[in-house]
Design an enzyme around this catalytic site. Sequence first.
Site, PDB file in Angstrom:
ATOM      1  N   CYS A  94       8.120  22.166  29.717  1.00  0.00           N
ATOM      2  CA  CYS A  94       8.036  21.420  30.783  1.00  0.00           C
ATOM      3  C   CYS A  94       6.656  21.798  31.627  1.00  0.00           C
ATOM      4  O   CYS A  94       6.798  22.321  32.718  1.00  0.00           O
ATOM      5  CB  CYS A  94       9.206  21.676  31.807  1.00  0.00           C
ATOM      6  SG  CYS A  94       9.541  20.467  33.123  1.00  0.00           S
ATOM      7  N   GLU A 123      16.977  21.132  26.975  1.00  0.00           N
ATOM      8  CA  GLU A 123      18.550  21.284  27.127  1.00  0.00           C
ATOM      9  C   GLU A 123      18.941  20.001  26.057  1.00  0.00           C
ATOM     10  O   GLU A 123      19.495  20.170  24.962  1.00  0.00           O
ATOM     11  CB  GLU A 123      18.786  20.757  28.385  1.00  0.00           C
ATOM     12  CG  GLU A 123      20.400  20.680  28.773  1.00  0.00           C
ATOM     13  CD  GLU A 123      20.503  20.251  29.972  1.00  0.00           C
ATOM     14  OE1 GLU A 123      19.936  19.628  30.388  1.00  0.00           O
ATOM     15  OE2 GLU A 123      21.581  20.860  30.531  1.00  0.00           O
ATOM     16  N   ARG A 125       0.779  -1.124   0.070  1.00  0.00           N
ATOM     17  CA  ARG A 125       0.071   0.166  -0.071  1.00  0.00           C
ATOM     18  C   ARG A 125       0.771   1.167  -0.031  1.00  0.00           C
ATOM     19  O   ARG A 125       0.504   2.238  -0.565  1.00  0.00           O
ATOM     20  CB  ARG A 125      -0.977  -0.066   1.064  1.00  0.00           C
ATOM     21  CG  ARG A 125      -1.963  -1.181   1.428  1.00  0.00           C
ATOM     22  CD  ARG A 125      -2.781  -1.324  -0.107  1.00  0.00           C
ATOM     23  NE  ARG A 125      -3.611  -2.242   0.163  1.00  0.00           N
ATOM     24  CZ  ARG A 125      -3.780  -3.377  -0.112  1.00  0.00           C
ATOM     25  NH1 ARG A 125      -2.530  -3.850  -0.543  1.00  0.00           N
ATOM     26  NH2 ARG A 125      -4.730  -4.376  -0.057  1.00  0.00           N
ATOM     27  N   CYS A 176      17.810  29.934  16.029  1.00  0.00           N
ATOM     28  CA  CYS A 176      17.243  31.129  15.128  1.00  0.00           C
ATOM     29  C   CYS A 176      15.711  31.115  15.439  1.00  0.00           C
ATOM     30  O   CYS A 176      15.447  32.500  15.758  1.00  0.00           O
ATOM     31  CB  CYS A 176      17.127  30.842  13.546  1.00  0.00           C
ATOM     32  SG  CYS A 176      18.610  30.554  12.902  1.00  0.00           S
ATOM     33  N   ASN A 191      12.505  18.159  27.004  1.00  0.00           N
ATOM     34  CA  ASN A 191      13.373  19.078  27.618  1.00  0.00           C
ATOM     35  C   ASN A 191      14.037  19.658  26.521  1.00  0.00           C
ATOM     36  O   ASN A 191      14.502  19.213  25.749  1.00  0.00           O
ATOM     37  CB  ASN A 191      14.089  18.361  28.822  1.00  0.00           C
ATOM     38  CG  ASN A 191      15.380  17.715  28.345  1.00  0.00           C
ATOM     39  OD1 ASN A 191      16.319  18.203  28.109  1.00  0.00           O
ATOM     40  ND2 ASN A 191      15.183  16.452  28.221  1.00  0.00           N
ATOM     41  N   CYS A 228      23.911  27.599  13.632  1.00  0.00           N
ATOM     42  CA  CYS A 228      24.000  27.656  12.179  1.00  0.00           C
ATOM     43  C   CYS A 228      24.478  28.605  11.391  1.00  0.00           C
ATOM     44  O   CYS A 228      24.481  28.836  10.019  1.00  0.00           O
ATOM     45  CB  CYS A 228      22.492  27.283  11.558  1.00  0.00           C
ATOM     46  SG  CYS A 228      21.391  28.583  11.785  1.00  0.00           S
TER      47      CYS A 228
HETATM   48 ZN   LIG Z   1      20.302  29.063  13.724  1.00  0.00          ZN
END
Ligand SMILES: [Zn+2]
Length: 339
Positions: free
Chosen positions: A181, A128, A7, A169, A126, A243
Amino acid sequence: MNERYSRQVLFPGIGKEGQVKISSKHVLIIGAGALGSGSAEVLTRAGVGRITIIDRDYVEASNLQRQQLYTEEDVAEKLPKAAAAEKRLLAINSDVEVVSIIGDATPQLLEELVVGVDVMIDATDNFETRMAMNDVSQKYNVPWIYGACVGSFGMTFSIIPGKTPCLNCLLRSIPLQGMTCDTGGIISPAVQMVIAHQTAEALKMLVEDWAAVRTSFVSFDLWRNQYTSLKMSKAKFAGCLSCGEERTYPYLDHENMTKTTVLCGRDTVQIRPSSVGEISLERLAGQLSSLGYVVKGNPYLLSVEMGEERMVIFQDGRALIHGTKDLTHAKSIYQRILG
Ligand SMILES: [Zn+2]
């Protein structure tokens, strides 16, 4: 081609060629809670070649309402989620190579696990860990799919290095930290909606249909009947430390990782020892029993009753202390038991 995927092969977006690609790819799922168990099941059924899933927790009764891989038996056995997930995923599709890891997704471990991975799925609770995933994604050029939900609300965004803005960003325009949280409860359909978005994006990436990948940030509220899709093309920030050109990957700084953490929405503190090494749970169980503690366990963990609190110790020396949010108190309990 295997009848099993007929499928999916009939679906024009995938086809025979797409199925071959799917079966040769490796997906890393960070977290095996509600989002992680759902994504893992969808991708296992879809026939992904290899799935690595990591989680630091074990199955509890309050998980069963929405964490679709787990059963009452897993609760009774206090199985670590990663181990219970592996068992269930292999029962669903034995063609898939499933690698389960019981542990904390530290930046260091993520950098090891990401090698050879095609897509990462965010199923953590979380911030972090999400930021560490984001840096790992940029550093090793591996796309990842952000997802979060609380109550009847959910959101998701696909992050492709060099193409889309990254999570760091996005923080400039969307207050994502507040979402991570919450103790306000959750309904399963909100989880399923995020899973549907994350796994659809993952399938597009696995068949390399990059043009089909969604570039907008989706958020919805199933109870209030709201669905929003925000264009993010202008959100990329040139000075981004994750980035941008002057990138430093700030969330991979191992020294910055906290070793003692209060877990999301729970009276539970996690303590991770600074030196990692396996401990003998059997020997520890014997010692604690002889001191009069009530100890239960399985091959992966020990649960020790200590009056108001309960401590769960994993093979790597990591411990969850239930019944407190007080870090100092939790550390003193850890010291008493593990020195
Ligand atoms: Zn960035």
